[in-house]
Design a protein around this motif. Sequence first.
Motif, short mmCIF file in Angstrom:
data_model
loop_
_atom_site.label_atom_id
_atom_site.label_comp_id
_atom_site.label_asym_id
_atom_site.label_seq_id
_atom_site.Cartn_x
_atom_site.Cartn_y
_atom_site.Cartn_z
N PRO A 1 -57.51 89.12 43.62
CA PRO A 1 -56.77 88.23 43.68
C PRO A 1 -55.48 88.60 44.43
CG PRO A 1 -56.51 88.62 41.50
CD PRO A 1 -57.52 89.78 41.76
N PRO A 2 -55.13 88.11 45.45
CA PRO A 2 -54.41 88.33 46.09
C PRO A 2 -52.83 88.46 45.63
CG PRO A 2 -54.54 86.01 46.89
CD PRO A 2 -55.34 86.55 45.46
N ALA A 3 -51.74 89.64 46.14
CA ALA A 3 -50.74 89.82 45.49
C ALA A 3 -49.19 88.38 45.77
CB ALA A 3 -50.01 90.95 46.41
N LEU A 4 -48.51 88.10 44.80
CA LEU A 4 -48.24 87.31 45.54
C LEU A 4 -46.91 86.96 46.30
CD1 LEU A 4 -47.10 84.31 44.36
CD2 LEU A 4 -44.67 85.68 42.94
N LEU A 5 -47.10 86.20 47.36
CA LEU A 5 -45.98 85.81 48.66
C LEU A 5 -47.19 86.52 48.91
CD1 LEU A 5 -42.14 85.08 47.39
CD2 LEU A 5 -44.23 83.28 47.97
N SER A 6 -48.47 87.31 49.63
CA SER A 6 -48.80 88.33 50.34
C SER A 6 -49.29 87.27 51.38
CB SER A 6 -50.23 88.85 49.80
OG SER A 6 -51.04 87.91 48.92
N LEU A 7 -50.30 87.57 52.43
CA LEU A 7 -50.89 86.55 53.73
C LEU A 7 -51.77 85.68 52.98
CD1 LEU A 7 -49.57 86.10 56.46
CD2 LEU A 7 -51.29 88.07 57.27
N SER A 8 -52.17 86.60 52.02
CA SER A 8 -53.50 86.40 51.80
C SER A 8 -53.51 84.62 51.21
CB SER A 8 -54.12 87.23 51.30
OG SER A 8 -55.53 86.62 50.55
N TRP A 9 -52.28 85.14 49.93
CA TRP A 9 -51.68 84.22 48.52
C TRP A 9 -51.36 82.99 49.37
CZ3 TRP A 9 -48.32 81.35 47.16
CH2 TRP A 9 -47.47 80.94 46.40
N GLY B 1 -54.01 81.21 51.15
CA GLY B 1 -54.77 80.14 49.96
C GLY B 1 -53.74 79.09 49.36
N ALA B 2 -52.80 79.18 49.57
CA ALA B 2 -52.00 78.07 49.53
C ALA B 2 -51.61 77.01 51.01
CB ALA B 2 -50.50 78.71 49.57
N LEU B 3 -51.82 77.77 51.94
CA LEU B 3 -52.55 76.15 52.25
C LEU B 3 -53.34 75.73 52.58
CD1 LEU B 3 -50.78 78.30 56.02
CD2 LEU B 3 -50.37 75.63 54.96
N GLU B 4 -54.22 76.37 51.73
CA GLU B 4 -56.51 76.48 51.78
C GLU B 4 -55.89 75.10 50.62
OE1 GLU B 4 -58.03 80.61 51.75
OE2 GLU B 4 -57.39 80.21 53.57
N LEU B 5 -55.83 75.59 49.60
CA LEU B 5 -55.40 74.69 48.43
C LEU B 5 -54.85 73.38 48.60
CD1 LEU B 5 -56.31 75.10 45.26
CD2 LEU B 5 -54.11 75.76 44.42
N VAL B 6 -54.07 73.70 49.00
CA VAL B 6 -53.33 72.22 49.35
C VAL B 6 -53.13 71.15 50.81
CG1 VAL B 6 -49.95 71.24 49.38
CG2 VAL B 6 -50.81 73.46 48.08
N GLY B 7 -53.70 72.59 51.76
CA GLY B 7 -54.18 71.55 52.53
C GLY B 7 -55.38 71.18 52.10
N GLY B 8 -56.48 71.37 51.93
CA GLY B 8 -57.60 70.95 51.67
C GLY B 8 -57.82 69.78 50.33
N ALA B 9 -57.22 69.82 49.73
CA ALA B 9 -56.63 68.72 48.91
C ALA B 9 -55.95 67.29 49.76
CB ALA B 9 -55.56 69.03 47.34
N PHE B 10 -54.86 67.67 50.92
CA PHE B 10 -54.65 66.19 51.22
C PHE B 10 -55.81 66.10 52.22
CE2 PHE B 10 -50.81 67.50 49.62
CZ PHE B 10 -49.43 66.63 50.27
N LEU B 11 -56.25 67.18 53.04
CA LEU B 11 -57.46 66.63 53.75
C LEU B 11 -58.69 65.71 53.15
CD1 LEU B 11 -57.97 69.06 56.56
CD2 LEU B 11 -57.10 66.80 56.28
#
Length: 140
Positions: A43-51, A54-64
């Motif tokens: 799992p990615p470290a908090l506030l890392s580039l990968s994290w 992941g936030a963009l993918e999770l929230v953006g995926g839900a919105f889309l």
Amino acid sequence: MNTDTLQTVWAPRILSVLRIVAALLFFEHGSQKLLGFPPTENPPALLSLSWIAGALELVGGAFLALGLFTRPVAFILSGEMAFAYWIGHAPRSFFPVLNGGDAAILYCFVFLYLAFAGGGAWSVDALRAGRGSPTPIRNV
């Protein structure tokens, strides 16, 4: 079925299907990174580039998937995928099939298309604008 029916009735519906399928697949990447499902070993470290990705993918995926704020969300996610390709994949090899970046390229251009085309007939955006299709598919 004539081409007018395909263009006016089915094209907006199939656009919605494309949006929903791409969004759900994208959402899965975010849920794996942030929620650990499907299970992942690193799992990615908090506030890392990968994290952040992941936030963009999770929230953006839900919105889309819902078709909510489709155009701006799709534009942001298209940029994320371009960034991911050039930062994470392109340095490995010039060829996408060798650098593992073919999915990032596809997501980038599908999301860029959605940024211009919108969410289609079956989206919250269309319902809010009064042009949605709240009724089930009918034979035409």
